[in-house]
Design a protein around this motif. Sequence first.
Motif, mmCIF file in Angstrom:
data_model
loop_
_atom_site.group_PDB
_atom_site.id
_atom_site.type_symbol
_atom_site.label_atom_id
_atom_site.label_comp_id
_atom_site.label_asym_id
_atom_site.label_seq_id
_atom_site.Cartn_x
_atom_site.Cartn_y
_atom_site.Cartn_z
ATOM 1 N N HIS A 2 0.864 -1.186 0.000
ATOM 2 C CA HIS A 2 0.000 0.000 0.000
ATOM 3 C C HIS A 2 0.894 1.226 0.000
ATOM 4 O O HIS A 2 1.743 1.389 0.882
ATOM 5 N N GLY A 3 0.706 2.060 -0.994
ATOM 6 C CA GLY A 3 1.496 3.276 -1.088
ATOM 7 C C GLY A 3 0.609 4.476 -1.337
ATOM 8 O O GLY A 3 -0.279 4.427 -2.194
ATOM 9 N N LYS A 4 0.838 5.537 -0.568
ATOM 10 C CA LYS A 4 0.068 6.768 -0.738
ATOM 11 C C LYS A 4 1.020 7.919 -0.997
ATOM 12 O O LYS A 4 1.973 8.139 -0.239
ATOM 13 N N LEU A 5 0.757 8.661 -2.059
ATOM 14 C CA LEU A 5 1.566 9.815 -2.434
ATOM 15 C C LEU A 5 0.824 11.097 -2.090
ATOM 16 O O LEU A 5 -0.322 11.294 -2.512
ATOM 17 N N HIS A 6 1.477 11.950 -1.315
ATOM 18 C CA HIS A 6 0.933 13.256 -0.954
ATOM 19 C C HIS A 6 1.668 14.283 -1.816
ATOM 20 O O HIS A 6 2.749 14.754 -1.458
ATOM 21 N N PHE A 7 1.095 14.607 -2.957
ATOM 22 C CA PHE A 7 1.800 15.445 -3.923
ATOM 23 C C PHE A 7 2.040 16.856 -3.393
ATOM 24 O O PHE A 7 3.112 17.422 -3.590
ATOM 25 N N SER A 8 1.051 17.415 -2.727
ATOM 26 C CA SER A 8 1.184 18.805 -2.290
ATOM 27 C C SER A 8 2.253 18.975 -1.222
ATOM 28 O O SER A 8 2.914 20.012 -1.155
ATOM 29 N N SER A 9 2.427 17.969 -0.360
ATOM 30 C CA SER A 9 3.429 18.066 0.707
ATOM 31 C C SER A 9 4.686 17.259 0.403
ATOM 32 O O SER A 9 5.563 17.132 1.255
ATOM 33 N N SER A 10 4.772 16.689 -0.787
ATOM 34 C CA SER A 10 5.981 15.999 -1.261
ATOM 35 C C SER A 10 6.438 14.890 -0.312
ATOM 36 O O SER A 10 7.588 14.848 0.133
ATOM 37 N N ARG A 11 5.531 13.991 -0.002
ATOM 38 C CA ARG A 11 5.885 12.855 0.844
ATOM 39 C C ARG A 11 5.078 11.639 0.416
ATOM 40 O O ARG A 11 4.099 11.752 -0.335
ATOM 41 N N ALA A 12 5.501 10.491 0.905
ATOM 42 C CA ALA A 12 4.794 9.242 0.624
ATOM 43 C C ALA A 12 4.689 8.439 1.913
ATOM 44 O O ALA A 12 5.551 8.529 2.791
ATOM 45 N N THR A 13 3.621 7.663 2.021
ATOM 46 C CA THR A 13 3.418 6.775 3.157
ATOM 47 C C THR A 13 3.309 5.355 2.619
ATOM 48 O O THR A 13 2.516 5.098 1.712
ATOM 49 N N LEU A 14 4.113 4.440 3.178
ATOM 50 C CA LEU A 14 4.192 3.078 2.661
ATOM 51 C C LEU A 14 3.886 2.052 3.746
ATOM 52 O O LEU A 14 4.273 2.219 4.905
ATOM 53 N N TRP A 15 3.206 0.974 3.341
ATOM 54 C CA TRP A 15 2.962 -0.179 4.208
ATOM 55 C C TRP A 15 3.573 -1.411 3.538
ATOM 56 O O TRP A 15 3.377 -1.630 2.339
ATOM 57 N N LEU A 16 4.292 -2.229 4.308
ATOM 58 C CA LEU A 16 5.010 -3.373 3.759
ATOM 59 C C LEU A 16 4.383 -4.696 4.187
ATOM 60 O O LEU A 16 3.880 -4.824 5.310
ATOM 61 N N LEU A 17 4.463 -5.682 3.312
ATOM 62 C CA LEU A 17 3.962 -7.014 3.627
ATOM 63 C C LEU A 17 4.681 -7.609 4.833
ATOM 64 O O LEU A 17 4.077 -8.324 5.638
ATOM 65 N N ASP A 18 5.974 -7.322 4.968
ATOM 66 C CA ASP A 18 6.758 -7.888 6.068
ATOM 67 C C ASP A 18 6.455 -7.234 7.410
ATOM 68 O O ASP A 18 6.777 -7.791 8.461
ATOM 69 N N ASP A 19 5.843 -6.049 7.390
ATOM 70 C CA ASP A 19 5.587 -5.313 8.635
ATOM 71 C C ASP A 19 4.329 -4.458 8.458
ATOM 72 O O ASP A 19 4.390 -3.231 8.462
ATOM 73 N N PRO A 20 3.167 -5.104 8.312
ATOM 74 C CA PRO A 20 1.952 -4.371 7.919
ATOM 75 C C PRO A 20 1.383 -3.445 8.982
ATOM 76 O O PRO A 20 0.555 -2.594 8.667
ATOM 77 N N TYR A 21 1.819 -3.591 10.242
ATOM 78 C CA TYR A 21 1.247 -2.774 11.309
ATOM 79 C C TYR A 21 1.952 -1.433 11.478
ATOM 80 O O TYR A 21 1.518 -0.604 12.275
ATOM 81 N N HIS A 22 3.033 -1.220 10.768
ATOM 82 C CA HIS A 22 3.785 0.029 10.895
ATOM 83 C C HIS A 22 3.987 0.643 9.507
ATOM 84 O O HIS A 22 4.429 -0.046 8.591
#
Length: 325
Positions: free
Chosen positions: A201-221
């Motif tokens: 799961h990846g979310k791109l915040h274009f206006s604030s120039s950041r991304a938030t990622l969730w990994l299969l190996d560590d889905p809770y963080h």
Amino acid sequence: MSEALQTAIARQRMLLHARLSDALSRLETACRDAWGDRSALEQSLSKAMERLPYCKYLYLLDHEARQITANVSRGGLLPEHFGRDRTTRPYMADAIAGAAFSLSSAYLSRNNRRPSLTAVQRLTRDDGTLLGYLGADFDLRDLPLTRELYRQSDQWLQLKGDPAIRGALFYQQRVDSLMDGRIDEILDLIAELMRSHGVFHGKLHFSSSRATLWLLDDPYHFRVLDYEDLSDPAICLAYPQRAYPDEAAIPADRVKAVFDQFRELRVMDENIYLRSGSLNIMNGIVSLNFSCDGSHYMRWDEFLDKRLDFWLGSSALTCTEQPAA
């Protein structure tokens, strides 16, 4: 509330109704036999608690819905509730109207502020006249539910955002962010992390120039990457290589197409543009948030089928306010 969620809740209520009505009906005879003797009634309710391991409180009310026993709990009697008038409590409405057994809607309890339910059994004499009511309070977390996990519908969902933002939509224009300056490289990098490095799961915040990622190996963080992180392809070294999951709802070779479409939505108009977008490869859902604060959730294939003129349409963007003439 969505129809699917309503159906899931209704099914649980149906199962609870059958189980709880049977449990409370078994107490009718003992309550009738001891009616008028508070001590005997409280003893009967205390014994009944042993057979109702998921019940929080049991109590009896007279024909005017005034409490004639203490609240009987697993820890003992709570006499401060004796004499309490429950006629105005919402869970009494159906019973007072004549329902033999009723199960309330969920509500937040007065004292502990926890989601709760109340079941009410109507008690009658042999001739059918009303004797009183047997009440039972339940904490939702203790109830014997099937606990089947609700599955979110994948139907297109659109939600309006902050009215203040929508009202000012045509009085503001997009300003290029740092991410916009290197958008092609950054989108390629995120697509690579999702295809080959275990990001589901990846979310791109274009206006604030950041991304938030969730990994299969560590889905809770989740991980937050800023512009400097996203500008450096070496970031892939921080995430172990992982095969693309077989369970993914979107083919690996279509992930990049979703992010390419994000770029088009970002620059399609100076007033109406994409602020943030995300992709979850496991359920195949794309989420979008636009400059009017309208949000959309849809399947990846449905998203790729939409042309830019669809998104520029005011009805699709849920941006209904127009500037004054």
